[in-house]
Design a protein around this motif. Structure first.
Motif, PDB file in Angstrom:
ATOM      1  N   GLY A   1       0.816  -1.205   0.000  1.00  0.00           N
ATOM      2  CA  GLY A   1       0.000   0.000   0.000  1.00  0.00           C
ATOM      3  C   GLY A   1       0.850   1.256   0.000  1.00  0.00           C
ATOM      4  N   ARG A   2       1.940   1.232   0.774  1.00  0.00           N
ATOM      5  CA  ARG A   2       2.855   2.389   0.847  1.00  0.00           C
ATOM      6  C   ARG A   2       3.450   2.684  -0.530  1.00  0.00           C
ATOM      7  N   GLU A   3       3.942   1.642  -1.183  1.00  0.00           N
ATOM      8  CA  GLU A   3       4.553   1.822  -2.505  1.00  0.00           C
ATOM      9  C   GLU A   3       3.528   2.291  -3.526  1.00  0.00           C
ATOM     10  N   ASN A   4       2.303   1.794  -3.401  1.00  0.00           N
ATOM     11  CA  ASN A   4       1.271   2.190  -4.354  1.00  0.00           C
ATOM     12  C   ASN A   4       0.795   3.622  -4.144  1.00  0.00           C
ATOM     13  N   VAL A   5       0.871   4.115  -2.916  1.00  0.00           N
ATOM     14  CA  VAL A   5       0.550   5.524  -2.683  1.00  0.00           C
ATOM     15  C   VAL A   5       1.509   6.404  -3.482  1.00  0.00           C
ATOM     16  N   TYR A   6       2.797   6.076  -3.442  1.00  0.00           N
ATOM     17  CA  TYR A   6       3.791   6.849  -4.199  1.00  0.00           C
ATOM     18  C   TYR A   6       3.608   6.652  -5.703  1.00  0.00           C
ATOM     19  N   LEU A   7       3.342   5.399  -6.110  1.00  0.00           N
ATOM     20  CA  LEU A   7       3.155   5.120  -7.533  1.00  0.00           C
ATOM     21  C   LEU A   7       1.909   5.828  -8.073  1.00  0.00           C
ATOM     22  N   ASN A   8       0.791   5.663  -7.357  1.00  0.00           N
ATOM     23  CA  ASN A   8      -0.457   6.260  -7.822  1.00  0.00           C
ATOM     24  C   ASN A   8      -0.392   7.781  -7.775  1.00  0.00           C
ATOM     25  N   GLY A   9       0.248   8.318  -6.732  1.00  0.00           N
ATOM     26  CA  GLY A   9       0.402   9.764  -6.650  1.00  0.00           C
ATOM     27  C   GLY A   9       1.220  10.308  -7.803  1.00  0.00           C
TER      28      GLY A   9
ATOM     29  N   GLU B   1       5.755  16.051  -2.402  1.00  0.00           N
ATOM     30  CA  GLU B   1       4.356  16.348  -2.092  1.00  0.00           C
ATOM     31  C   GLU B   1       3.664  15.130  -1.478  1.00  0.00           C
ATOM     32  N   ILE B   2       3.952  13.941  -2.025  1.00  0.00           N
ATOM     33  CA  ILE B   2       3.359  12.705  -1.489  1.00  0.00           C
ATOM     34  C   ILE B   2       3.852  12.453  -0.065  1.00  0.00           C
ATOM     35  N   THR B   3       5.162  12.637   0.169  1.00  0.00           N
ATOM     36  CA  THR B   3       5.728  12.423   1.503  1.00  0.00           C
ATOM     37  C   THR B   3       5.096  13.370   2.519  1.00  0.00           C
ATOM     38  N   ARG B   4       4.891  14.609   2.120  1.00  0.00           N
ATOM     39  CA  ARG B   4       4.294  15.600   3.009  1.00  0.00           C
ATOM     40  C   ARG B   4       2.871  15.224   3.394  1.00  0.00           C
TER      41      ARG B   4
ATOM     42  N   ASP C   1       0.998  10.728   5.677  1.00  0.00           N
ATOM     43  CA  ASP C   1       0.284  10.372   6.912  1.00  0.00           C
ATOM     44  C   ASP C   1      -1.188  10.740   6.832  1.00  0.00           C
ATOM     45  N   GLU C   2      -1.491  11.883   6.216  1.00  0.00           N
ATOM     46  CA  GLU C   2      -2.873  12.330   6.066  1.00  0.00           C
ATOM     47  C   GLU C   2      -3.653  11.387   5.151  1.00  0.00           C
ATOM     48  N   ILE C   3      -3.004  10.937   4.077  1.00  0.00           N
ATOM     49  CA  ILE C   3      -3.642  10.013   3.132  1.00  0.00           C
ATOM     50  C   ILE C   3      -3.966   8.681   3.813  1.00  0.00           C
ATOM     51  N   VAL C   4      -2.983   8.141   4.521  1.00  0.00           N
ATOM     52  CA  VAL C   4      -3.163   6.849   5.187  1.00  0.00           C
ATOM     53  C   VAL C   4      -4.218   6.944   6.275  1.00  0.00           C
ATOM     54  N   ASP C   5      -4.195   8.030   7.028  1.00  0.00           N
ATOM     55  CA  ASP C   5      -5.185   8.209   8.095  1.00  0.00           C
ATOM     56  C   ASP C   5      -6.597   8.285   7.525  1.00  0.00           C
TER      57      ASP C   5
ATOM     58  N   GLU D   1      -4.121   1.872   7.764  1.00  0.00           N
ATOM     59  CA  GLU D   1      -2.769   2.044   8.300  1.00  0.00           C
ATOM     60  C   GLU D   1      -2.138   0.719   8.713  1.00  0.00           C
ATOM     61  N   ARG D   2      -2.918  -0.178   9.290  1.00  0.00           N
ATOM     62  CA  ARG D   2      -2.386  -1.450   9.764  1.00  0.00           C
ATOM     63  C   ARG D   2      -1.850  -2.309   8.618  1.00  0.00           C
ATOM     64  N   TYR D   3      -2.384  -2.111   7.424  1.00  0.00           N
ATOM     65  CA  TYR D   3      -2.013  -2.960   6.279  1.00  0.00           C
ATOM     66  C   TYR D   3      -1.229  -2.184   5.223  1.00  0.00           C
ATOM     67  N   ILE D   4      -0.684  -1.031   5.594  1.00  0.00           N
ATOM     68  CA  ILE D   4      -0.044  -0.168   4.600  1.00  0.00           C
ATOM     69  C   ILE D   4       1.204  -0.810   3.990  1.00  0.00           C
ATOM     70  N   ASP D   5       1.836  -1.743   4.710  1.00  0.00           N
ATOM     71  CA  ASP D   5       3.015  -2.422   4.174  1.00  0.00           C
ATOM     72  C   ASP D   5       2.706  -3.832   3.693  1.00  0.00           C
ATOM     73  N   THR D   6       1.424  -4.101   3.451  1.00  0.00           N
ATOM     74  CA  THR D   6       0.982  -5.382   2.896  1.00  0.00           C
ATOM     75  C   THR D   6       0.718  -5.219   1.408  1.00  0.00           C
ATOM     76  N   PRO D   7       1.101  -6.185   0.546  1.00  0.00           N
ATOM     77  CA  PRO D   7       0.786  -6.083  -0.882  1.00  0.00           C
ATOM     78  C   PRO D   7      -0.719  -5.888  -1.101  1.00  0.00           C
ATOM     79  N   VAL D   8      -1.079  -4.987  -2.000  1.00  0.00           N
ATOM     80  CA  VAL D   8      -2.495  -4.630  -2.168  1.00  0.00           C
ATOM     81  C   VAL D   8      -3.300  -5.765  -2.808  1.00  0.00           C
ATOM     82  N   LYS D   9      -2.628  -6.780  -3.346  1.00  0.00           N
ATOM     83  CA  LYS D   9      -3.374  -7.921  -3.888  1.00  0.00           C
ATOM     84  C   LYS D   9      -4.114  -8.661  -2.773  1.00  0.00           C
ATOM     85  N   ARG D  10      -3.706  -8.425  -1.533  1.00  0.00           N
ATOM     86  CA  ARG D  10      -4.376  -9.049  -0.396  1.00  0.00           C
ATOM     87  C   ARG D  10      -5.456  -8.136   0.201  1.00  0.00           C
TER      88      ARG D  10
END
Length: 418
Positions: free
Chosen positions: A125-133, A142-145, A148-152, A157-166
């Motif tokens: 999920g974290r990697e896809n936030v950067y990719l999609n952004g 801009e994405i880094t800034r 936290d707001e996007i994830v919140d 948040e609990r699954y942000i480092d899990t592959p999105v296929k799951r």
């Protein structure tokens, strides 16, 4: 300030082909163009009517669409399936090009057209936030800034480092919407994606889009079959039908027009209508809504609803109930009528009527959720096809007078054996 302008845009597809033609078609178009002649394929094709088979292999998904949006507008795009809503958004998002016409935009566009567009299933999920952004035009800083707001906002948040296929489809759309909504774009385009999220998240998304338009002054184009959401969020609307722009402007007028163009029957007689409304328990034979006073139904005329039906059952109790809904799909009134209470129903024709008193409801289009019950536990038959229109009364200034409304209106019921 003008944010977006669509000028005579049309989109043609060729059935069974990617795009609108083959190399020979493209050469033919080019040959006509260099000779200063019109594209020969613009003269052929049919409207996108899914109810008919059609004869041409060319289909016009959109035809001659014109509208303008100013900065800060929130516009709802409504219409039945196949009306061309998603095609219009793809053209505005520059996912595909119009066959004819031009689109002018002022500022950056963020689009959320399909769940998880631009997401890579193997990435977290974290990697896809950067990719999609990045796909939407955001810089890494801009994405880094805003990370936290996007994830919140997304609530994953609990699954942000899990592959999105799951991820479930709901988690997918939460994260995708969160990225698009936090892009500092001048125009936000949102297709029917909120249907995937739960009620809490839908409310959260509507709140975010409301703050985007009213608080930040950004322009939002919103496609949804949720008429209540359209009404709450948008100040203007476009009504599409079979690829053509039927109505535009005030959101309430467009919603009422949309309801009028639905399959709702303002009257019904089984001898004159090809639609058969029956099952093994009940056959609906007629329906009509008429004013108690005057020639047309108005806010002050009162309304008499009459339903004729045949019972195919005996030895049970039957009740007839209805929920009255307005053009925004909100239930505003409900009532019921016991037809038999001692299991003495007969196999015969009946007429049931309901009278709604004057000054109860306002100008709008309305429809019924009618259902017949068996022994107060099971539904014998149900239909939402019936409806009617209420016309407003104008004052001396030409303004439509609102009905004061009756909190608990006394509805008169009656049943007659035929």
């Amino acid at each position: 300030m003008l944010a977006l302008k669509a000028e005579n845009i049309s989109k043609q597809y060729r059935l069974g082909q990617v795009g609108t033609g083959t190399l020979s078609h493209d050469l033919n178009r080019f040959w006509h163009k260099v000779r200063g002649k019109e594209d020969p394929y613009l003269k052929i094709g049919e409207a996108n009517d899914r109810a008919s088979k059609g004869e041409s292999e060319y289909v016009w998904s959109l035809r001659d669409i014109n509208f303008e949006l100013t900065q800060g507008d929130a516009i709802g795009i409504i219409g039945r399936n196949g009306a061309g809503k998603s095609t219009l958004l793809k053209l505005l998002s520059k996912v595909t090009k119009p066959t004819t016409g031009k689109i002018y935009t002022q500022g950056r566009i963020a689009s959320l057209l399909e769940v998880g567009t631009g997401f890579h299933p193997e990435m977290t999920g974290r990697e896809n936030v950067y990719l999609n952004g990045a796909i939407l035009g955001m810089t890494r800083k801009e994405i880094t800034r805003k990370f936290d707001e996007i994830v919140d906002f997304s609530g994953v948040e609990r699954y942000i480092d899990t592959p999105v296929k799951r991820y479930s489809s709901g988690m997918y759309v939460r994260l995708a919407f969160a990225v698009a909504a936090h892009l500092e774009s001048e125009i936000l385009i949102v297709d029917e994606v909120l249907a995937v999220g739960d009620a809490e998240f839908q409310k959260k998304c509507l709140g975010k889009m409301g703050s985007v338009t009213k608080g930040e002054g950004r322009t939002v184009l919103f496609v949804s079959h949720n008429i209540t959401a359209i009404k709450e969020l948008c100040n203007t609307a476009l009504l599409l039908d079979k690829g053509k722009l039927i109505s535009q402007g005030d959101v309430n007028k467009c919603i009422i027009e949309y309801q009028k163009n639905s399959d709702t029957k303002l009257f019904y007689n089984y001898l004159e209508d090809p639609t058969v409304l029956e099952n093994e328990n009940i056959m609906v034979k007629s329906y009509k809504a008429e004013p108690i006073n005057g020639d047309i139904i108005t806010t002050k005329s009162g309304i008499r609803i009459t339903v004729g039906f045949t019972s195919k059952m005996e030895g049970v109790d039957i009740d007839l109930s209805f929920f009255l809904k307005n053009s925004h799909d909100l239930t505003i009134m409900s009532t019921g009528l016991m037809i038999s209470q001692n299991k003495d129903i007969e196999k015969r024709d009946y007429t049931a009527s309901f009278e709604i008193p004057p000054y109860t409801i306002n100008e709008d289009s309305y429809y019924f959720d009618f259902f017949w019950g068996i022994n107060r536990t099971d539904v014998a038959f149900r239909t939402e096809l019936f409806g009617f229109e209420v016309h407003g009364i104008q004052n001396e200034f030409g303004e439509i007078v609102k009905s004061p409304g009756i909190l608990f209106p006394k509805i008169v019921h009656s049943i007659e054996k035929l």
